[in-house]
Design a protein around this motif. Structure first.
Motif, short mmCIF file in Angstrom:
data_model
loop_
_atom_site.label_atom_id
_atom_site.label_comp_id
_atom_site.label_asym_id
_atom_site.label_seq_id
_atom_site.Cartn_x
_atom_site.Cartn_y
_atom_site.Cartn_z
N GLU A 72 -11.63 8.72 -9.00
CA GLU A 72 -11.57 7.56 -7.91
C GLU A 72 -11.12 8.07 -6.49
OE1 GLU A 72 -11.28 4.48 -7.62
OE2 GLU A 72 -12.97 4.22 -9.68
N GLN A 73 -11.77 8.28 -5.47
CA GLN A 73 -11.08 9.01 -4.24
C GLN A 73 -9.79 8.40 -4.09
OE1 GLN A 73 -12.64 10.99 -2.91
NE2 GLN A 73 -14.22 11.38 -4.36
N LEU A 74 -8.64 9.48 -3.33
CA LEU A 74 -6.97 8.66 -3.16
C LEU A 74 -7.41 8.94 -1.65
CD1 LEU A 74 -4.44 9.39 -3.83
CD2 LEU A 74 -3.63 11.66 -3.69
N THR A 75 -6.91 7.58 -1.11
CA THR A 75 -7.62 6.94 -0.25
C THR A 75 -6.24 6.74 0.56
OG1 THR A 75 -7.18 4.82 -0.34
CG2 THR A 75 -9.54 6.11 -0.14
N ALA A 76 -6.07 7.01 1.97
CA ALA A 76 -4.72 6.38 2.45
C ALA A 76 -3.60 5.57 2.07
CB ALA A 76 -4.71 6.80 4.33
N ALA A 77 -4.77 4.46 2.04
CA ALA A 77 -4.17 3.53 1.73
C ALA A 77 -3.19 3.40 0.14
CB ALA A 77 -5.21 2.34 1.40
N THR A 78 -4.47 3.98 -0.30
CA THR A 78 -4.03 4.39 -1.93
C THR A 78 -2.17 4.76 -1.81
OG1 THR A 78 -6.07 4.01 -2.87
CG2 THR A 78 -4.26 5.45 -4.81
N VAL A 79 -2.26 6.03 -1.12
CA VAL A 79 -1.19 6.84 -0.57
C VAL A 79 0.30 6.28 -0.16
CG1 VAL A 79 -0.51 8.60 0.30
CG2 VAL A 79 -2.35 8.84 -1.41
N ALA A 80 -0.04 5.41 0.63
CA ALA A 80 0.88 4.48 1.28
C ALA A 80 1.10 3.33 0.58
CB ALA A 80 -0.01 3.75 2.61
N GLY A 81 0.42 2.35 -0.12
CA GLY A 81 1.02 1.34 -1.15
C GLY A 81 1.34 2.25 -2.75
N THR A 82 1.41 3.26 -3.00
CA THR A 82 2.06 4.00 -4.17
C THR A 82 3.61 4.50 -3.84
OG1 THR A 82 0.29 4.79 -5.42
CG2 THR A 82 1.95 6.41 -5.24
N VAL A 83 3.86 5.29 -2.89
CA VAL A 83 5.04 4.93 -1.50
C VAL A 83 6.17 4.34 -1.29
CG1 VAL A 83 5.50 6.41 0.71
CG2 VAL A 83 4.26 7.60 -0.26
N ILE A 84 5.38 2.82 -0.78
CA ILE A 84 6.05 1.79 -0.81
C ILE A 84 6.56 1.17 -2.08
CG2 ILE A 84 5.66 -0.74 -0.27
CD1 ILE A 84 4.00 0.08 2.18
N LEU A 85 5.64 0.92 -2.51
CA LEU A 85 5.96 0.86 -4.21
C LEU A 85 6.88 1.33 -4.09
CD1 LEU A 85 2.72 -0.61 -5.72
CD2 LEU A 85 4.83 -1.83 -5.39
N LEU A 86 6.59 3.01 -4.71
CA LEU A 86 7.67 3.85 -5.52
C LEU A 86 9.47 3.50 -4.49
CD1 LEU A 86 5.85 7.01 -6.32
CD2 LEU A 86 7.17 5.36 -7.89
N GLY A 87 9.42 3.53 -3.41
CA GLY A 87 10.08 2.94 -2.16
C GLY A 87 11.65 2.13 -2.82
N ALA A 88 10.23 0.85 -2.66
CA ALA A 88 10.79 -0.81 -4.03
C ALA A 88 11.90 -0.36 -4.98
CB ALA A 88 9.77 -1.63 -3.91
N ILE A 89 11.06 0.36 -6.05
CA ILE A 89 10.98 1.06 -7.02
C ILE A 89 12.67 1.67 -7.27
CG2 ILE A 89 11.34 2.14 -9.47
CD1 ILE A 89 8.08 1.32 -8.99
N THR A 90 12.81 2.12 -6.39
CA THR A 90 14.08 3.33 -5.57
C THR A 90 15.54 2.96 -4.98
OG1 THR A 90 13.15 5.29 -5.53
CG2 THR A 90 14.99 4.67 -4.65
N ALA A 91 14.68 0.92 -4.56
CA ALA A 91 16.41 0.66 -3.94
C ALA A 91 16.38 -0.32 -4.71
CB ALA A 91 15.20 0.23 -2.05
N LEU A 92 15.58 -0.65 -5.71
CA LEU A 92 15.93 -1.78 -6.79
C LEU A 92 16.75 -1.15 -7.69
CD1 LEU A 92 12.46 -4.04 -7.64
CD2 LEU A 92 15.02 -4.97 -7.03
N ALA A 93 16.44 -0.05 -8.37
CA ALA A 93 17.57 1.01 -9.41
C ALA A 93 18.01 1.64 -8.52
CB ALA A 93 16.40 2.23 -9.25
N LEU A 94 18.82 1.83 -6.85
CA LEU A 94 20.44 2.74 -6.52
C LEU A 94 20.67 0.65 -6.33
CD1 LEU A 94 19.11 4.28 -3.49
CD2 LEU A 94 20.00 5.30 -6.08
N ALA A 95 20.34 -0.57 -6.52
CA ALA A 95 20.45 -2.04 -5.57
C ALA A 95 22.14 -1.54 -7.39
CB ALA A 95 20.15 -2.80 -5.39
N GLU A 96 20.61 -2.05 -8.48
CA GLU A 96 21.05 -2.82 -9.57
C GLU A 96 21.93 -1.50 -10.57
OE1 GLU A 96 21.16 -4.55 -13.32
OE2 GLU A 96 20.43 -5.00 -11.30
#
Length: 106
Positions: A72-96
């Motif tokens: 599959e092609q790695l698009t800007a939308a895929t990278v942006a979505g992945t970065v947003i999700l990983l940021g949310a995961i990091t924020a949740l882990a830090l809060a926990e």
């Protein structure tokens, strides 16, 4: 799976009907009938914060697998979505971890 089935026709073109039938049975039994109930049973046994992190990892891992193995092609939308999700995961882990630290000191 209906669009590929309609495109291929009623019978597989590969010539080995038994192999095709076994692959379809495996796809139906393992990936659908067995995997999803086990996945959701496992998520139900976790705390809400852990379950939400696990749910957020699913689309990230799907994108990584699609790019890695399905060409599959790695698009800007895929990278942006992945970065947003990983940021949310990091924020949740830090809060926990902060919440857990406060519970341990109290």
């Amino acid at each position: 799976m209906l669009p590929p089935a309609l495109r291929e026709g009623l019978h597989p073109r590969g010539g080995n009907l038994a192999e095709a039938a076994l692959l379809m049975l495996y796809t139906a039994a393992v990936t659908t009938a067995l995997a999803y109930p086990l996945y959701f049973a496992g998520v139900a046994a976790l705390r809400a914060a852990t379950a939400s992190v696990m749910m957020l990892l699913e689309p990230v891992s799907a994108a990584v697998l699609a790019v890695s193995f399905l060409d599959e092609q790695l698009t800007a939308a895929t990278v942006a979505g992945t970065v947003i999700l990983l940021g949310a995961i990091t924020a949740l882990a830090l809060a926990e971890s902060r919440l857990q630290a406060k519970r341990n000191t109290s």
